[in-house]
Design an enzyme around this catalytic site. Structure first.
Site, PDB file in Angstrom:
ATOM      1  N   PHE A 129       0.839  -1.190   0.000  1.00 20.02           N
ATOM      2  CA  PHE A 129       0.000   0.000   0.000  1.00 20.02           C
ATOM      3  C   PHE A 129       0.880   1.248   0.000  1.00 20.02           C
ATOM      4  CE2 PHE A 129      -2.940   3.142   1.895  1.00 20.02           C
ATOM      5  CZ  PHE A 129      -3.939   3.045   0.954  1.00 20.02           C
ATOM      6  N   ASP A 199       1.616  -5.043   8.506  1.00 20.18           N
ATOM      7  CA  ASP A 199       0.436  -4.179   8.422  1.00 20.18           C
ATOM      8  C   ASP A 199      -0.775  -5.104   8.277  1.00 20.18           C
ATOM      9  OD1 ASP A 199      -1.669  -2.524   7.659  1.00 20.18           O
ATOM     10  OD2 ASP A 199      -0.409  -1.210   6.436  1.00 20.18           O
ATOM     11  N   TYR A 224     -11.059   0.968  10.495  1.00 22.42           N
ATOM     12  CA  TYR A 224     -12.256   1.316   9.724  1.00 22.42           C
ATOM     13  C   TYR A 224     -12.612   0.324   8.627  1.00 22.42           C
ATOM     14  CZ  TYR A 224      -8.531   3.539   6.927  1.00 22.42           C
ATOM     15  OH  TYR A 224      -7.378   3.795   6.231  1.00 22.42           O
ATOM     16  N   LYS A 225     -11.826  -0.715   8.449  1.00 16.28           N
ATOM     17  CA  LYS A 225     -12.153  -1.715   7.431  1.00 16.28           C
ATOM     18  C   LYS A 225     -12.948  -2.845   8.083  1.00 16.28           C
ATOM     19  CE  LYS A 225      -7.910  -0.640   4.836  1.00 16.28           C
ATOM     20  NZ  LYS A 225      -8.497   0.165   3.759  1.00 16.28           N
ATOM     21  N   ARG A 387     -12.055  -4.270  -7.183  1.00 14.15           N
ATOM     22  CA  ARG A 387     -11.944  -4.980  -5.895  1.00 14.15           C
ATOM     23  C   ARG A 387     -13.330  -5.250  -5.304  1.00 14.15           C
ATOM     24  NH1 ARG A 387      -8.084  -2.489  -1.503  1.00 14.15           N
ATOM     25  NH2 ARG A 387      -9.873  -1.080  -1.360  1.00 14.15           N
TER      26      ARG A 387
END
Length: 428
Positions: A129, A199, A224-225, A387
């Site tokens: 990322f 991560d 938040y995922k 995605r």
């Protein structure tokens, strides 16, 4: 899964199905973007109102003690620790993933170079990322190191030599959904004398993680995922106890002080993981995150992370197989690993020319996925990505069937060719 009736039968037999009722999901919406932002838990609005109206509105500053605000980083951290194979008192909630990554990477570089000054490499992969790579670039400049990027996952072990100080990877790749073998890569890095940061942004709350079992050194992740903490929710940071008290992290804020309310002018780091705190906890967003983490912990009586993982694999496998069988001939290609052992909780597809437009056409039909642009300068990650995230807490098998049916209709009817679907928004 040959038809929608079979999908409905799978849902009827699913022991995890009641967990979907924990969320406010708009009727008719198929939400396959929990790998980017989890949905709103039903408990969150009332809890946030309580914090605002009662604890802040009436309790005012006394709520730091009376309502336990001051302990939120540790209390929520202990809950997340149960999901990622960490122990009590080892993980705290604080700041953002990027800030936490900067903290632990700085400490890890100090540790590695104290033991072997000649280690000057931070190793990662090109498709990691971007914010992780930006942080690594910044640290490399500050510490006189170089950032070395593997073109493919298979190249990573070849970069772990006597020059490597730090291996920094996202456990599940955000572009492909490919899951690294945490234990094997950690062992390889340790054999070379390097430390490892994981991560867990696309892992925590979606699949089993065992930081201690893998021998990991450091980990960070977002709230938040798959943890459903809300947009911009605080992140978390974990440091193995063997490292936690050895080096200071660079952001020496008052909440990481051994005695924050002694108000001494000199900094003395708190013992253990508490030294990785920095500023004042954001209480309202922490309360929302607490509710989100509870939605995942609600699976514990039903089999916990192992049960969630089994459902996630079944969902992603079904989606990939249906796309392959029903969307053949339209240019779609599967990017995510077909084998369960290497696939996270998402399925990623490519299209030679219409990735963004296809996602926008699906969103217009109520099927929410997202789009990630390719890197034209690097062949393995050059393609644009469609995605689709499959959070097993609330995604159903009928959602899988219906999402593919919508995709078939978008492709067959050429809906994606409408001009409105090519207009890029600020957030993709």
């Amino acid at each position: 899964m040959k038809n929608r009736d079979q999908a409905a039968a799978l849902d009827a037999a699913d022991p995890l199905a009641p967990l979907r009722d924990q969320f406010e999901l708009p009727p008719g919406l198929i939400y396959l973007d929990g790998n980017s932002l989890g949905p709103l838990p039903r408990a969150t609005a009332a809890r946030v109102r309580q914090v605002v109206a009662d604890e802040w509105g009436r309790g005012l500053i006394a709520s730091w003690n009376d309502a336990g605000w001051i302990d939120l980083p540790q209390r929520i951290g202990d809950k997340i620790a149960r999901l990622v194979g960490a122990g009590p008192g080892e993980l705290v909630v604080a700041d953002s993933t990027s800030v936490n990554l900067y903290k632990v990477a700085s400490a890890a570089l100090q540790a590695a170079r104290a033991d072997a000054p000649g280690r000057t490499r931070i190793v990662s992969e090109r498709s990691n990322f971007p914010t992780d790579l930006y942080i690594a670039e910044s640290l490399a400049r500050q510490h006189g190191c170089e950032l070395v990027l593997a073109a493919t996952p298979d190249e990573l072990p070849t970069l772990l030599d006597e020059r490597a100080a730090l291996l920094m990877l996202t456990h599940v790749n955000y572009r492909s959904g490919r899951m690294h073998d945490m234990a094997a890569l950690t062992a390889a890095a340790h054999a070379a004398g390097a430390r490892v940061i994981w991560d867990l942004a696309h892992s925590a709350g979606a699949l089993p993680v065992d930081l201690h079992g893998a021998g990991a050194d450091y980990a960070v992740g977002c709230g938040y995922k798959f943890l459903n903490g809300g947009p911009g929710a605080p992140a978390f940071v974990w440091v193995h106890p063997r490292h936690a008290g050895r080096f200071r992290q660079p952001l020496a804020g008052w909440m990481g002080h051994a005695a924050p309310f002694a108000f001494t002018p000199g900094y003395e780091p708190a013992p253990g993981i508490a030294r990785y705190l920095c500023g004042t906890p954001p209480v309202i967003s922490m309360a929302a995150l607490d509710c989100g983490v509870d939605t995942v912990l609600a699976a514990e009586p039903l089999g916990g992370m192992a049960a969630l993982r089994a459902k996630s694999l079944a969902l992603t496998r079904a989606f990939a197989e249906l796309v392959e069988s029903r969307c053949a001939g339209y240019g779609l290609a599967l990017v995510s690993p077909p084998d369960d052992a290497h696939r996270g909780s998402q399925v990623c597809l490519t299209h030679p020319s219409a990735g963004y437009a296809l996602i926008q056409a699906l969103i217009a039909r109520g099927v929410v996925g997202d789009f990630r642009a390719g890197d034209p300068s690097h062949a393995p990650s050059a393609a644009d990505i469609l995605r689709f995230g499959f959070a097993p807490l609330y995604v159903r098998f009928v959602d899988v069937w219906d999402a593919v049916e919508h995709l078939v209709q978008v492709l067959q009817g050429g809906e994606w060719q409408q001009a409105r679907f090519a207009q890029r928004a600020a957030v993709t």
